[in-house]
Design an enzyme around this catalytic site. Structure first.
Site, PDB file in Angstrom:
ATOM      1  N   CYS A  65       0.835  -1.214   0.000  1.00 10.54           N
ATOM      2  CA  CYS A  65       0.000   0.000   0.000  1.00 10.54           C
ATOM      3  C   CYS A  65       0.869   1.263   0.000  1.00 10.54           C
ATOM      4  CB  CYS A  65      -0.907  -0.043   1.224  1.00 10.54           C
ATOM      5  SG  CYS A  65      -1.778   1.480   1.582  1.00 10.54           S
ATOM      6  N   CYS A  68       0.020   3.790   2.733  1.00 12.24           N
ATOM      7  CA  CYS A  68       0.474   3.269   4.037  1.00 12.24           C
ATOM      8  C   CYS A  68       1.952   3.609   4.255  1.00 12.24           C
ATOM      9  CB  CYS A  68       0.282   1.754   4.114  1.00 12.24           C
ATOM     10  SG  CYS A  68      -1.433   1.208   4.013  1.00 12.24           S
TER      11      CYS A  68
END
Length: 149
Positions: A65, A68
């Protein structure tokens, strides 16, 4: 539950930090509060996050991600700035599907603040650092106000 090695930002001493403890970590040499940054999963989340003696900032993330990876250093910095007042708990959604279902994580990163076993704040997505700082401080302030008689 595991422990991690952390260098004290004040004196540089390496300290072993447990994933769960009754208090919060302090440097063995200079006694300053240390940032508490740990990982948790389906098996140990209750002991690490929900039973934490300080509010737990939970980061639901994944290695693949991009947002993230952008938020992670900001969360690490917030944990360092608020050493002794918050515990950063990182949960890899790919390794902990039970927690993802339990907390209805639909998008990552998803951040929770858990105090005394209760979710008191929730944030999805990757806001700028200033917005994350403000969100966390608001959640911690609400906790303090709620605990006053």
């Amino acid at each position: 539950m595991t422990s991690a090695l952390t260098k004290c930002p004040q004196c540089g001493t390496t300290n072993r930090i447990p994933a769960a403890a009754a208090g919060h970590p302090r440097c063995g040499k200079c006694r300053r509060d240390l940032p508490w940054i740990v990982e948790a999963g389906d098996a140990d989340f209750a002991g690490v996050a929900e039973q934490s003696p300080v509010p737990a900032l939970v980061d639901f993330w994944a290695a693949w991600c991009g947002p993230c990876r952008m938020v992670s250093p900001v969360l690490d910095k917030l944990a360092q700035e608020r050493a002794g007042r918050v515990k950063l708990v990182k949960v890899d959604v790919d390794k902990s599907p039970g927690l993802s279902r339990r907390f209805d994580v639909q998008a990552i990163p998803t951040l929770l603040v858990i105090t005394d076993g209760t979710v008191v704040a929730r944030q999805a997505g990757a806001p700028p650092a200033a917005a994350l700082r403000s969100w966390l401080d608001d959640a911690l302030a609400a906790r303090r106000e709620g605990s006053k008689p």
